[in-house]
Design a protein around this motif. Structure first.
Motif, PDB file in Angstrom:
ATOM      1  N   ASP A 142      36.904  14.101  12.248  1.00 38.14           N
ATOM      2  CA  ASP A 142      35.616  13.447  12.043  1.00 38.14           C
ATOM      3  C   ASP A 142      35.099  12.782  13.304  1.00 38.14           C
ATOM      4  OD1 ASP A 142      35.590  14.260   9.435  1.00 38.14           O
ATOM      5  OD2 ASP A 142      36.404  12.394   8.625  1.00 38.14           O
ATOM      6  N   SER A 143      35.983  12.155  14.067  1.00 38.22           N
ATOM      7  CA  SER A 143      35.524  11.451  15.271  1.00 38.22           C
ATOM      8  C   SER A 143      36.331  11.803  16.514  1.00 38.22           C
ATOM      9  CB  SER A 143      35.580   9.932  15.041  1.00 38.22           C
ATOM     10  OG  SER A 143      36.884   9.518  14.681  1.00 38.22           O
ATOM     11  N   GLY A 145      38.035  10.830  21.545  1.00 42.35           N
ATOM     12  CA  GLY A 145      37.519  10.036  20.436  1.00 42.35           C
ATOM     13  C   GLY A 145      36.524   8.998  20.906  1.00 42.35           C
ATOM     14  N   PRO A 146      36.045   8.169  19.992  1.00 40.23           N
ATOM     15  CA  PRO A 146      35.097   7.119  20.349  1.00 40.23           C
ATOM     16  C   PRO A 146      35.775   6.042  21.194  1.00 40.23           C
ATOM     17  CG  PRO A 146      35.744   6.916  18.049  1.00 40.23           C
ATOM     18  CD  PRO A 146      36.334   8.191  18.542  1.00 40.23           C
TER      19      PRO A 146
END
Length: 229
Positions: A109-110, A184-185
């Motif tokens: 998802d991220s 990732g973030p």
């Protein structure tokens, strides 16, 4: 133990002979306990036929194989032990395990996945078989197939959700570098392996050959080898 090499004068054949010189493993032309093939995709059929006729396990380290080759190996595995290994390094086998775990925990998802590999100027296939193997390890962790982006060039290349990107670098005498990037973030996780010589692949091939010796028919991988260590 006795092993026979399909391409004894090739780069990997020479490396395996050098590695075996310090062990109790003998290189023979006939009467082998295990047959090792690091030649070329076009030679695979002959290697399988020989292994079947001699009823000995077959270790295939050749890269650049397609679905047709995979089918041949699956069929052969009904009668003999077959180990397909795009990379016989024990370190890479462990890396693949770590990639699967990271992909499972981080999800998609991220977190995006990119795989970057570098090899010597004479390598003919790209991405490397090892890079694709690591991509499959990531897919296993995520529990689903991914769209593969095999080298980006041009415009309008916005990243698709869940895709795995590959980049290949060629030059010099690089034995093999692989980086799996989890992006990732606000953070990145990079799992890496550096091959400094073909000796690591040769030693891993000998370990895999010991694993195969006397093994029941079936299709095996380097994951099975490290699990048995």
């Amino acid at each position: 133990m006795k092993i026979a090499l399909i391409a004894p004068d090739g780069r990997m054949g020479q490396a395996i002979k050098a590695a075996a010189a310090d062990t109790d493993i003998a290189i023979v032309d006939t009467g082998a306990d295990v047959l090792i093939d690091f030649s070329a995709p076009d030679a695979l059929r002959g290697s399988i036929d020989r292994a079947l006729s001699e009823n000995v396990p077959l270790l295939v380290g050749t890269t650049g194989l397609d679905e047709g080759h995979d089918q041949l190996l699956e069929e052969a595995a009904r009668d003999i032990a077959v180990l397909k290994a795009p990379n016989t390094s024990l370190g890479v086998a462990l890396l693949a395990d770590l990639v699967t775990r990271a992909a499972r925990i981080l999800g998609e998802d991220s977190w995006d996945i990119e795989i970057v590999e570098a090899h010597h100027r004479r390598k003919a296939d790209a991405p490397s078989g090892t890079a694709l193997h690591l991509g499959l390890a990531a897919e296993k962790g995520r529990g689903e197939d991914a769209h593969d982006e095999l080298g980006r060039c041009g415009t309008g290349l916005k990243r698709e959700a869940g895709e795995i990107g590959y980049a290949a670098v060629r030059g010099g005498t690089v034995a093999g570098d692989h980086d799996v990037l989890f992006l990732g973030p606000d953070e990145r996780l990079i799992l890496s392996h550096r091959a400094e010589s073909r000796a690591i692949f040769a030693r891993g091939a000998l370990t895999a050959a010991r694993f195969l010796n006397g093994r029941e028919p079936g299709l095996y991988s380097m994951a099975d080898v490290i699990d048995a260590e």
